[in-house]
Design a protein around this motif. Structure first.
Motif, PDB file in Angstrom:
ATOM      1  N   LEU A   6       0.860  -1.177   0.000  1.00 16.96           N
ATOM      2  CA  LEU A   6       0.000   0.000   0.000  1.00 16.96           C
ATOM      3  C   LEU A   6       0.897   1.229   0.000  1.00 16.96           C
ATOM      4  CD1 LEU A   6      -2.693  -0.822   2.726  1.00 16.96           C
ATOM      5  CD2 LEU A   6      -2.751  -1.316   0.281  1.00 16.96           C
ATOM      6  N   MET A   7       0.627   2.145  -0.913  1.00 15.78           N
ATOM      7  CA  MET A   7       1.387   3.389  -0.976  1.00 15.78           C
ATOM      8  C   MET A   7       0.460   4.541  -0.635  1.00 15.78           C
ATOM      9  SD  MET A   7       3.721   2.703  -4.362  1.00 15.78           S
ATOM     10  CE  MET A   7       4.521   4.277  -4.208  1.00 15.78           C
ATOM     11  N   TRP A   8       0.923   5.405   0.240  1.00 13.68           N
ATOM     12  CA  TRP A   8       0.194   6.580   0.720  1.00 13.68           C
ATOM     13  C   TRP A   8       1.107   7.773   0.497  1.00 13.68           C
ATOM     14  CZ3 TRP A   8       1.331  10.390   4.136  1.00 13.68           C
ATOM     15  CH2 TRP A   8       0.303  11.078   4.756  1.00 13.68           C
ATOM     16  N   GLU A   9       0.622   8.794  -0.232  1.00 19.12           N
ATOM     17  CA  GLU A   9       1.481   9.950  -0.533  1.00 19.12           C
ATOM     18  C   GLU A   9       0.704  11.245  -0.333  1.00 19.12           C
ATOM     19  OE1 GLU A   9       3.070  13.134  -3.146  1.00 19.12           O
ATOM     20  OE2 GLU A   9       1.268  11.998  -3.576  1.00 19.12           O
ATOM     21  N   ALA A  10       1.333  12.185   0.367  1.00 19.86           N
ATOM     22  CA  ALA A  10       0.703  13.481   0.632  1.00 19.86           C
ATOM     23  C   ALA A  10       1.717  14.596   0.404  1.00 19.86           C
ATOM     24  CB  ALA A  10       0.183  13.541   2.065  1.00 19.86           C
ATOM     25  N   LEU A  47       5.869   9.986   1.569  1.00 21.68           N
ATOM     26  CA  LEU A  47       5.387   8.714   1.043  1.00 21.68           C
ATOM     27  C   LEU A  47       5.556   7.654   2.117  1.00 21.68           C
ATOM     28  CD1 LEU A  47       4.530   6.889  -1.404  1.00 21.68           C
ATOM     29  CD2 LEU A  47       6.976   6.656  -1.874  1.00 21.68           C
ATOM     30  N   VAL A  48       4.507   6.887   2.362  1.00 19.29           N
ATOM     31  CA  VAL A  48       4.581   5.755   3.284  1.00 19.29           C
ATOM     32  C   VAL A  48       4.168   4.513   2.503  1.00 19.29           C
ATOM     33  CG1 VAL A  48       3.729   4.712   5.427  1.00 19.29           C
ATOM     34  CG2 VAL A  48       4.020   7.205   5.276  1.00 19.29           C
ATOM     35  N   ALA A  68      -4.843  16.277   8.881  1.00 22.42           N
ATOM     36  CA  ALA A  68      -5.678  17.480   8.972  1.00 22.42           C
ATOM     37  C   ALA A  68      -5.599  18.251   7.656  1.00 22.42           C
ATOM     38  CB  ALA A  68      -5.204  18.353  10.125  1.00 22.42           C
ATOM     39  N   ALA A  69      -6.728  18.766   7.213  1.00 21.86           N
ATOM     40  CA  ALA A  69      -6.819  19.437   5.912  1.00 21.86           C
ATOM     41  C   ALA A  69      -5.847  20.601   5.780  1.00 21.86           C
ATOM     42  CB  ALA A  69      -8.247  19.895   5.669  1.00 21.86           C
ATOM     43  N   ASP A  70      -5.577  21.314   6.872  1.00 17.97           N
ATOM     44  CA  ASP A  70      -4.675  22.460   6.785  1.00 17.97           C
ATOM     45  C   ASP A  70      -3.195  22.065   6.740  1.00 17.97           C
ATOM     46  OD1 ASP A  70      -4.565  21.616   9.445  1.00 17.97           O
ATOM     47  OD2 ASP A  70      -4.470  23.652  10.244  1.00 17.97           O
ATOM     48  N   MET A  71      -2.907  20.769   6.878  1.00 10.79           N
ATOM     49  CA  MET A  71      -1.532  20.291   6.833  1.00 10.79           C
ATOM     50  C   MET A  71      -1.116  19.902   5.409  1.00 10.79           C
ATOM     51  SD  MET A  71       0.290  17.222   9.055  1.00 10.79           S
ATOM     52  CE  MET A  71      -0.780  17.501  10.442  1.00 10.79           C
ATOM     53  N   ILE A  72      -2.095  19.694   4.510  1.00 11.44           N
ATOM     54  CA  ILE A  72      -1.796  19.214   3.158  1.00 11.44           C
ATOM     55  C   ILE A  72      -2.359  20.158   2.093  1.00 11.44           C
ATOM     56  CG2 ILE A  72      -1.553  16.789   3.791  1.00 11.44           C
ATOM     57  CD1 ILE A  72      -4.468  16.351   3.003  1.00 11.44           C
ATOM     58  N   THR A  73      -1.827  20.041   0.872  1.00 14.71           N
ATOM     59  CA  THR A  73      -2.267  20.909  -0.222  1.00 14.71           C
ATOM     60  C   THR A  73      -3.328  20.268  -1.108  1.00 14.71           C
ATOM     61  OG1 THR A  73      -0.530  20.096  -1.683  1.00 14.71           O
ATOM     62  CG2 THR A  73      -0.019  22.047  -0.352  1.00 14.71           C
ATOM     63  N   ARG A  74      -3.513  18.957  -0.962  1.00 17.24           N
ATOM     64  CA  ARG A  74      -4.475  18.224  -1.788  1.00 17.24           C
ATOM     65  C   ARG A  74      -4.812  16.921  -1.075  1.00 17.24           C
ATOM     66  NH1 ARG A  74      -1.124  14.286  -3.091  1.00 17.24           N
ATOM     67  NH2 ARG A  74       0.929  14.700  -3.901  1.00 17.24           N
ATOM     68  N   PRO A  75      -5.858  16.227  -1.514  1.00 13.52           N
ATOM     69  CA  PRO A  75      -6.155  14.930  -0.893  1.00 13.52           C
ATOM     70  C   PRO A  75      -4.984  13.961  -1.052  1.00 13.52           C
ATOM     71  CG  PRO A  75      -8.004  15.660  -2.236  1.00 13.52           C
ATOM     72  CD  PRO A  75      -6.860  16.596  -2.516  1.00 13.52           C
ATOM     73  N   VAL A  76      -4.875  13.042  -0.123  1.00 17.27           N
ATOM     74  CA  VAL A  76      -3.842  12.007  -0.144  1.00 17.27           C
ATOM     75  C   VAL A  76      -4.040  11.127  -1.383  1.00 17.27           C
ATOM     76  CG1 VAL A  76      -3.072   9.915   1.045  1.00 17.27           C
ATOM     77  CG2 VAL A  76      -3.560  11.993   2.352  1.00 17.27           C
ATOM     78  N   HIS A  77      -2.936  10.732  -2.007  1.00 14.87           N
ATOM     79  CA  HIS A  77      -2.977   9.766  -3.103  1.00 14.87           C
ATOM     80  C   HIS A  77      -2.692   8.394  -2.511  1.00 14.87           C
ATOM     81  CE1 HIS A  77      -1.954  12.871  -6.470  1.00 14.87           C
ATOM     82  NE2 HIS A  77      -2.953  13.263  -5.705  1.00 14.87           N
ATOM     83  N   ARG A  78      -3.424   7.382  -2.996  1.00 13.83           N
ATOM     84  CA  ARG A  78      -3.247   6.005  -2.501  1.00 13.83           C
ATOM     85  C   ARG A  78      -3.188   5.035  -3.683  1.00 13.83           C
ATOM     86  NH1 ARG A  78      -5.163   6.178   2.955  1.00 13.83           N
ATOM     87  NH2 ARG A  78      -6.249   8.144   3.330  1.00 13.83           N
TER      88      ARG A  78
END
Length: 85
Positions: A6-10, A47-48, A68-78
């Protein structure tokens, strides 16, 4: 049994890269994966990747949540991948 990665990227909001990285590193999953790796890239991206034994790539597996929404610029990609060795 299959090994599923599983790849998680923000991408962090301006100036919040270190905070997002720490958040990702400290976020616990419902159970331990076979392996877990945390990486960072230019543009304050984090990336995790986690590896799991599962019946197939559609299996229900623990995933990191959205920060938290204010920590990222867009939704997480999975993404999900099947290990082919």
């Amino acid at each position: 049994m299959t090994v599923v990665a599983l790849m998680w990227e923000a991408r962090a909001a301006e100036g919040r890269g270190p905070e997002l990285l720490e958040w990702a590193r400290s976020s616990e999953l419902a159970r331990e994966p076979l392996r877990r790796e945390t990486l960072r890239a230019a543009g304050d991206r984090v990336l995790v990747i986690t590896w799991w034994e599962a019946p197939d790539t559609a299996a229900e597996l623990p995933e990191l949540p959205e920060p938290a929404a204010d920590m990222i610029t867009r939704p997480v990609h999975r993404w999900r991948f099947e290990s082919l060795g």
